[in-house]
Design a protein around this motif. Structure first.
Motif, PDB file in Angstrom:
ATOM      1  N   GLU A   1       0.606  -1.241  -0.017  1.00 54.80           N
ATOM      2  CA  GLU A   1      -0.024  -0.062   0.037  1.00 54.80           C
ATOM      3  C   GLU A   1       0.919   1.336  -0.036  1.00 54.80           C
ATOM      4  OE1 GLU A   1      -2.714  -0.019   3.112  1.00 54.80           O
ATOM      5  OE2 GLU A   1      -3.760  -1.895   2.714  1.00 54.80           O
ATOM      6  N   PRO A   2       0.283   2.370  -0.618  1.00 60.08           N
ATOM      7  CA  PRO A   2       1.202   3.594  -0.605  1.00 60.08           C
ATOM      8  C   PRO A   2       1.469   3.992   1.026  1.00 60.08           C
ATOM      9  CG  PRO A   2      -1.039   3.955  -1.340  1.00 60.08           C
ATOM     10  CD  PRO A   2      -0.867   2.661  -1.316  1.00 60.08           C
TER      11      PRO A   2
ATOM     12  N   PRO B   1      -9.734  -7.199   1.788  1.00 54.44           N
ATOM     13  CA  PRO B   1      -8.999  -6.022   1.258  1.00 54.44           C
ATOM     14  C   PRO B   1      -9.644  -4.932   1.728  1.00 54.44           C
ATOM     15  CG  PRO B   1      -9.173  -7.895  -0.203  1.00 54.44           C
ATOM     16  CD  PRO B   1     -10.004  -8.347   0.978  1.00 54.44           C
ATOM     17  N   LYS B   2      -8.796  -3.691   2.266  1.00 57.74           N
ATOM     18  CA  LYS B   2      -9.323  -2.620   2.433  1.00 57.74           C
ATOM     19  C   LYS B   2      -8.992  -1.526   1.614  1.00 57.74           C
ATOM     20  CE  LYS B   2     -10.037   0.535   6.310  1.00 57.74           C
ATOM     21  NZ  LYS B   2      -9.751   0.931   7.955  1.00 57.74           N
ATOM     22  N   ARG B   3      -9.706  -0.733   1.093  1.00 58.47           N
ATOM     23  CA  ARG B   3      -9.269   0.235   0.157  1.00 58.47           C
ATOM     24  C   ARG B   3      -8.368   1.323   0.770  1.00 58.47           C
ATOM     25  NH1 ARG B   3     -12.430   3.039  -3.502  1.00 58.47           N
ATOM     26  NH2 ARG B   3     -14.044   1.251  -3.510  1.00 58.47           N
ATOM     27  N   PHE B   4      -7.352   1.534   0.036  1.00 56.35           N
ATOM     28  CA  PHE B   4      -6.259   2.577   0.378  1.00 56.35           C
ATOM     29  C   PHE B   4      -6.514   3.859  -0.487  1.00 56.35           C
ATOM     30  CE2 PHE B   4      -4.066  -0.532  -2.246  1.00 56.35           C
ATOM     31  CZ  PHE B   4      -3.463   0.269  -3.267  1.00 56.35           C
ATOM     32  N   GLN B   5      -7.295   3.888  -1.341  1.00 58.61           N
ATOM     33  CA  GLN B   5      -7.804   5.325  -1.955  1.00 58.61           C
ATOM     34  C   GLN B   5      -9.142   5.338  -2.213  1.00 58.61           C
ATOM     35  OE1 GLN B   5      -6.744   7.911  -3.515  1.00 58.61           O
ATOM     36  NE2 GLN B   5      -6.542   7.885  -5.532  1.00 58.61           N
ATOM     37  N   PRO B   6      -9.769   6.643  -1.657  1.00 54.24           N
ATOM     38  CA  PRO B   6     -11.272   6.753  -1.392  1.00 54.24           C
ATOM     39  C   PRO B   6     -11.745   6.942  -2.644  1.00 54.24           C
ATOM     40  CG  PRO B   6     -10.033   8.533  -0.824  1.00 54.24           C
ATOM     41  CD  PRO B   6      -9.164   7.596  -0.938  1.00 54.24           C
TER      42      PRO B   6
ATOM     43  N   ALA C   1       3.832  -5.048  -5.164  1.00 53.08           N
ATOM     44  CA  ALA C   1       4.068  -3.743  -4.881  1.00 53.08           C
ATOM     45  C   ALA C   1       2.754  -2.901  -5.358  1.00 53.08           C
ATOM     46  CB  ALA C   1       4.997  -2.954  -5.125  1.00 53.08           C
ATOM     47  N   TRP C   2       2.302  -2.029  -4.723  1.00 56.23           N
ATOM     48  CA  TRP C   2       0.843  -1.513  -5.374  1.00 56.23           C
ATOM     49  C   TRP C   2       1.115  -0.725  -6.712  1.00 56.23           C
ATOM     50  CZ3 TRP C   2       0.295   3.663  -6.419  1.00 56.23           C
ATOM     51  CH2 TRP C   2       1.158   4.729  -5.887  1.00 56.23           C
ATOM     52  N   TYR C   3       2.433   0.038  -6.785  1.00 54.12           N
ATOM     53  CA  TYR C   3       2.773   0.710  -8.079  1.00 54.12           C
ATOM     54  C   TYR C   3       3.281  -0.193  -9.046  1.00 54.12           C
ATOM     55  CZ  TYR C   3       7.046   0.139  -5.264  1.00 54.12           C
ATOM     56  OH  TYR C   3       8.054  -0.324  -4.551  1.00 54.12           O
ATOM     57  N   ASP C   4       3.793  -1.359  -9.020  1.00 48.48           N
ATOM     58  CA  ASP C   4       4.201  -2.456  -9.702  1.00 48.48           C
ATOM     59  C   ASP C   4       3.399  -2.494 -11.365  1.00 48.48           C
ATOM     60  OD1 ASP C   4       6.686  -4.254 -10.357  1.00 48.48           O
ATOM     61  OD2 ASP C   4       4.915  -5.707 -10.555  1.00 48.48           O
ATOM     62  N   PRO C   5       2.135  -2.677 -11.275  1.00 48.60           N
ATOM     63  CA  PRO C   5       1.219  -2.586 -12.491  1.00 48.60           C
ATOM     64  C   PRO C   5       1.518  -1.472 -13.217  1.00 48.60           C
ATOM     65  CG  PRO C   5      -0.047  -3.488 -10.406  1.00 48.60           C
ATOM     66  CD  PRO C   5       1.258  -2.960  -9.976  1.00 48.60           C
ATOM     67  N   LEU C   6       1.498  -0.292 -12.812  1.00 46.38           N
ATOM     68  CA  LEU C   6       1.778   0.946 -13.306  1.00 46.38           C
ATOM     69  C   LEU C   6       3.006   1.253 -13.980  1.00 46.38           C
ATOM     70  CD1 LEU C   6      -0.416   2.810 -10.590  1.00 46.38           C
ATOM     71  CD2 LEU C   6      -1.219   2.594 -13.210  1.00 46.38           C
TER      72      LEU C   6
ATOM     73  N   ILE D   1      -3.617  10.814 -21.359  1.00 51.67           N
ATOM     74  CA  ILE D   1      -2.829  11.591 -20.184  1.00 51.67           C
ATOM     75  C   ILE D   1      -1.739  10.896 -19.778  1.00 51.67           C
ATOM     76  CG2 ILE D   1      -3.687  12.395 -18.036  1.00 51.67           C
ATOM     77  CD1 ILE D   1      -6.614  12.095 -18.691  1.00 51.67           C
ATOM     78  N   ASP D   2      -0.675  11.502 -19.997  1.00 56.17           N
ATOM     79  CA  ASP D   2       0.737  10.903 -19.556  1.00 56.17           C
ATOM     80  C   ASP D   2       1.139  11.505 -18.322  1.00 56.17           C
ATOM     81  OD1 ASP D   2       3.083   9.770 -19.602  1.00 56.17           O
ATOM     82  OD2 ASP D   2       3.973  11.041 -21.296  1.00 56.17           O
ATOM     83  N   LYS D   3       0.858  10.656 -17.293  1.00 59.21           N
ATOM     84  CA  LYS D   3       0.969  11.461 -15.777  1.00 59.21           C
ATOM     85  C   LYS D   3       1.452  10.207 -14.821  1.00 59.21           C
ATOM     86  CE  LYS D   3      -1.859  14.402 -14.604  1.00 59.21           C
ATOM     87  NZ  LYS D   3      -3.283  15.056 -14.287  1.00 59.21           N
ATOM     88  N   ALA D   4       2.600  10.060 -14.628  1.00 57.77           N
ATOM     89  CA  ALA D   4       3.095   9.284 -13.579  1.00 57.77           C
ATOM     90  C   ALA D   4       3.093   9.698 -12.330  1.00 57.77           C
ATOM     91  CB  ALA D   4       4.654   9.029 -13.947  1.00 57.77           C
ATOM     92  N   TRP D   5       1.572   9.596 -11.869  1.00 59.92           N
ATOM     93  CA  TRP D   5       1.306  10.093 -10.659  1.00 59.92           C
ATOM     94  C   TRP D   5       1.757   9.004  -9.386  1.00 59.92           C
ATOM     95  CZ3 TRP D   5      -1.848   6.434  -8.496  1.00 59.92           C
ATOM     96  CH2 TRP D   5      -2.578   5.560  -9.291  1.00 59.92           C
ATOM     97  N   TRP D   6       2.203   7.783  -9.784  1.00 58.15           N
ATOM     98  CA  TRP D   6       2.457   6.612  -8.602  1.00 58.15           C
ATOM     99  C   TRP D   6       3.829   6.989  -8.330  1.00 58.15           C
ATOM    100  CZ3 TRP D   6       1.096   6.098 -13.883  1.00 58.15           C
ATOM    101  CH2 TRP D   6       2.070   5.827 -14.639  1.00 58.15           C
TER     102      TRP D   6
END
Length: 339
Positions: free
Chosen positions: A54-55, A114-119, A299-304, A334-339
């Motif tokens: 999780e982040p 599994p609990k959401r970490f992004q609302p 890791a949560w960001y691995d897919p991205l 939208i080319d945005k690497a927000w992770w």
């Protein structure tokens, strides 16, 4: 079961080519986990150390209001990513929801799972009236009982795989509102064509209902615009067939996340997700099924990170909007690497 029956919301599982011995089946055989392997997977979840599951802080997000949605034009298709695989679309003035999951946990329980970490960027109460809700399959991270119950009075129609209509009826949805689909069934209404297309996956919400309902994806054409919503799937030849029948697609929403070597047949790797987009003859690809719940061991960001790398190698237009960010079907990626 014919297209007219689907259009009228009538379910008749007995005529489905995917059904035998009371259960639905994929077009190609996939590994059926043995009891020993299943225990091994549970053991991994209990004992295996996860890194960055999780982040560490809050993820960037745009809040969305009812008024903002109403101000969007009615002359095209707008999309809003709501988190995980949930997508809100404003389709020439109508609001459509895909796999709406708003609960805190993707679980049958409120205290575990599994609990959401992004609302979510908007509540169900704040949403406008919904013309159509689309469900890809009945897993908890795609079919949210609490959300369906809240949507009952503000939704005109629910589009679901064969068998899922029974759950919706139990939860208070009028059967006249429910339209159940087999693979390749089409519904043509005014300026739109809606098709329930195959995936390679499975279904079940408990210990005894495995594969008793169907699973799949949605191919949509409205006026001259086409988009695709993948639901969940392992990589399979069906993507090329869908692309040949109903593509090219202006935009594809492709499952990219919750993959693992222990269930490789039913969830794609990010590299396979890019290939699925290419098979579908997609223009812009939006990776979904990530950034909200911890459902695997990566890791949560691995897919991205992996999908961005592969998309670059294949010269695929990858769009990575923030949760809550509004974009139109004709927009550039939208080319945005927000992770």
């Amino acid at each position: 079961m014919n297209n007219q029956l689907a259009a009228e919301g009538v379910s008749d599982n007995s005529h489905s080519a995917q059904l035998s011995d009371g259960k639905f089946h994929n077009s190609a055989e996939v590994e059926r986990p043995s009891f020993k392997k299943t225990l091994g997977i549970f053991k991994r979840f209990i004992t295996e150390k996860k890194i960055d599951a999780e982040p560490k802080g809050e993820l960037p997000m745009h809040s969305v209001s009812h008024a903002q949605l109403e101000r969007l034009s009615n002359d095209t298709v707008h999309f809003v990513k709501l988190g995980h695989s949930s997508i809100l679309a404003k389709v020439y003035g109508e609001y459509w929801l895909f796999d709406p999951v708003f609960s805190e946990r993707a679980s049958p329980f409120s205290f575990i799972g599994p609990k959401r970490f992004q609302p979510t960027p908007i509540s169900i109460a704040e949403l406008p009236n919904i013309a159509k809700v689309f469900i890809s399959h009945n897993h908890y991270d795609h079919l949210d009982k609490a959300a369906i119950k809240q949507l009952v009075d503000k939704t005109d129609s629910f589009y679901v795989p064969l068998g899922v209509e029974n759950d919706l009826k139990k939860w208070g949805v009028d059967e006249q509102k429910v339209h159940s689909f087999d693979w390749w069934q089409e519904q043509n209404i005014a300026n739109s064509q809606i098709v329930f297309t195959p995936t390679q996956h499975f279904s079940g919400r408990g210990l005894t209902d495995g594969n008793k309902t169907l699973w799949g994806s949605w191919a949509i054409k409205v006026n001259d615009k086409r988009f695709y919503f993948s639901g969940d799937s392992g990589y399979f030849a069906g993507f090329k067939e869908i692309g040949n029948r109903y593509g090219p697609f202006d935009i594809t929403f492709i499952e990219t996340g919750a993959y693992d070597k222990d269930w490789a047949d039913i969830h794609m790797t990010p590299e396979q997700s890019v290939q699925a987009h290419l098979d579908l003859q997609g223009d812009v690809m939006v990776p979904v099924h990530n950034g909200t719940f911890d459902l695997a061991f990566h890791a949560w960001y691995d897919p991205l990170k992996r999908v961005a790398k592969k998309a670059g190698q294949e010269q695929v237009s990858l769009s990575t909007p923030l949760v809550g960010e509004v974009f139109k079907i004709q927009d550039t990626a939208i080319d945005k690497a927000w992770w």
